[in-house]
Motif scaffolding. Sequence first.
Motif, PDB file in Angstrom:
ATOM      1  N   GLY A 187       0.785  -1.221   0.000  1.00  0.00           N
ATOM      2  CA  GLY A 187       0.000   0.000   0.000  1.00  0.00           C
ATOM      3  C   GLY A 187       0.815   1.268   0.000  1.00  0.00           C
ATOM      4  N   GLY A 221      -3.308   4.691   2.715  1.00  0.00           N
ATOM      5  CA  GLY A 221      -3.082   3.258   2.730  1.00  0.00           C
ATOM      6  C   GLY A 221      -1.642   2.829   2.864  1.00  0.00           C
ATOM      7  N   MET A 270      -0.662  -0.422   4.866  1.00  0.00           N
ATOM      8  CA  MET A 270      -1.750  -0.999   5.653  1.00  0.00           C
ATOM      9  C   MET A 270      -2.287  -2.298   5.063  1.00  0.00           C
ATOM     10  N   THR A 320      -7.052  -4.004   0.761  1.00  0.00           N
ATOM     11  CA  THR A 320      -8.396  -3.714   1.273  1.00  0.00           C
ATOM     12  C   THR A 320      -9.487  -4.317   0.400  1.00  0.00           C
ATOM     13  N   SER A 321      -9.097  -5.023  -0.669  1.00  0.00           N
ATOM     14  CA  SER A 321     -10.065  -5.593  -1.588  1.00  0.00           C
ATOM     15  C   SER A 321      -9.508  -6.861  -2.207  1.00  0.00           C
ATOM     16  N   GLN A 363      -7.025  -6.789  -5.077  1.00  0.00           N
ATOM     17  CA  GLN A 363      -5.613  -6.497  -4.865  1.00  0.00           C
ATOM     18  C   GLN A 363      -4.793  -7.744  -4.547  1.00  0.00           C
ATOM     19  N   ARG A 422      -2.044 -12.414  -0.192  1.00  0.00           N
ATOM     20  CA  ARG A 422      -2.671 -11.173   0.263  1.00  0.00           C
ATOM     21  C   ARG A 422      -1.670 -10.358   1.086  1.00  0.00           C
ATOM     22  N   ASN A 453      -1.087  -6.268   6.488  1.00  0.00           N
ATOM     23  CA  ASN A 453      -0.970  -4.974   7.147  1.00  0.00           C
ATOM     24  C   ASN A 453       0.368  -4.910   7.881  1.00  0.00           C
ATOM     25  N   THR A 478      -4.543  -6.220  14.031  1.00  0.00           N
ATOM     26  CA  THR A 478      -4.548  -6.622  12.619  1.00  0.00           C
ATOM     27  C   THR A 478      -3.202  -6.442  11.916  1.00  0.00           C
ATOM     28  N   ASN A 490      -6.710  -2.755   9.995  1.00  0.00           N
ATOM     29  CA  ASN A 490      -7.149  -3.268   8.693  1.00  0.00           C
ATOM     30  C   ASN A 490      -6.844  -4.757   8.654  1.00  0.00           C
ATOM     31  N   HIS A 491      -7.858  -5.570   8.813  1.00  0.00           N
ATOM     32  CA  HIS A 491      -7.664  -7.018   8.818  1.00  0.00           C
ATOM     33  C   HIS A 491      -7.463  -7.531   7.392  1.00  0.00           C
ATOM     34  N   VAL A 492      -6.421  -8.323   7.205  1.00  0.00           N
ATOM     35  CA  VAL A 492      -6.145  -8.974   5.926  1.00  0.00           C
ATOM     36  C   VAL A 492      -6.133 -10.475   6.169  1.00  0.00           C
TER      37      VAL A 492
END
Length: 412
Positions: free
Chosen positions: A248, A257, A260, A263-264, A267, A287, A290, A297, A375-377
């Motif tokens: 990010g 971002g 972090m 977020t989708s 990505q 993925r 963060n 997170t 921000n949970h990944v």
Amino acid sequence: MTRGTSRSGRITWWLALPAVTVGAGAVVAFTNGVPDMHRAEVDGEQVLRGRQLVMESACGGCHGGADPSAEGWLAGYTGALPPEIQDYQVGPFHTYARNLTPDNTTGLGRFSERQIFNALRYGLRPGETPDVEITSSTPGEGNFPVNPKYLAPPMPWPAWRHMSDDDLWAIAAYLKRGVKPVRNRVEDSEGPPDFWAEEYTSELHGTYPAAEFPTANETMPADGTADLEQVLRGRAAVIRHDCGACHGGGVRPAADGWLMGITSPEQEFLLGPCAEDPEATPCFHARPRNLTPDDATGLGGFSERQIFNALRYGLRPGETPDVEITSSTPGEGNFPVNPKYAEPFMPWQFWRHMPDDDLWAIAAYLKYGLKPVNNHVDDSDAPPDFWAGEYTVEKIGPYPPPSFPTANEIGG
């Protein structure tokens, strides 16, 4: 765009698993001569520093070779490897990893160290840029070309330009004076009529120099946590190694971002055959996590030692205790018998060659120089062996690296 801004698969060089980055596997011929130079003027320390930077910056990941002893080291695209390794498709254009050895006819031998420096600092193609000191980074200002011809986007010069002058000169010195010339002609990369000028704007890639610390995404380290000089060193390493391209913010610490994580689902990166064919299997979704020090997170729950171990040994911090690792071979010393490694898009196999001080500095910056962001990944997918079959000495080279010079290099 830099590495990581495209989700198209073939521009994302980390999709090339270490299994196929060892060497070009094609027959390339050494030239009879060596680069023009005055031996008495060769600075051996500068060449070795350049070698170190070339290894840790993953140059071989695209241009050939897992380490300086590997076949095809820096010899460029040969067509012998799968196309996603050295042939990157950017939109409708094919780009090719060029020959970085100092061969006079097919490599960098005909370019000066200044032209190589300008390519790394300003992104200017050395074949279209004279051997002059550039006085600006804005087209049309100073002696910067009005219509610059930039390197193709797989080359992450917007991140590398943040290296110090000394480091960029060291890379140029190694490529010109520390590598044996190899004759391997690589066709020119394709590109749009403006040679990517619309992609290389400050809005997309930030400013040079980088925004001053701290930005709105950063914080001064609290007393007793970390030394400011160490945090700033870590910040510089994070920028020049393009961590933000995946996690990010690109190379812009002030960007929304910054580090972090994704977020989708758009990505995510695809690993395995599905990177080329969506219907193919197996398919693993990587993925980028963060990296801010959020306790819930991000990295807040991990120690600096666990972050260090992730960078040096590729060990996922959530599955690795806060201990000093005494080996890099599974089952030896206290290295896990069944290690859980970071995903292949995370180029730790190159970053492990950074000095200890740089790795500790990165850990300090991530822990104490960033503001935490919640921000949970989701965890990345992985095969049952957590990529252990890909991270072998045969595939990623040894650590520490082979002594200089190897058969691909020129000694002092």
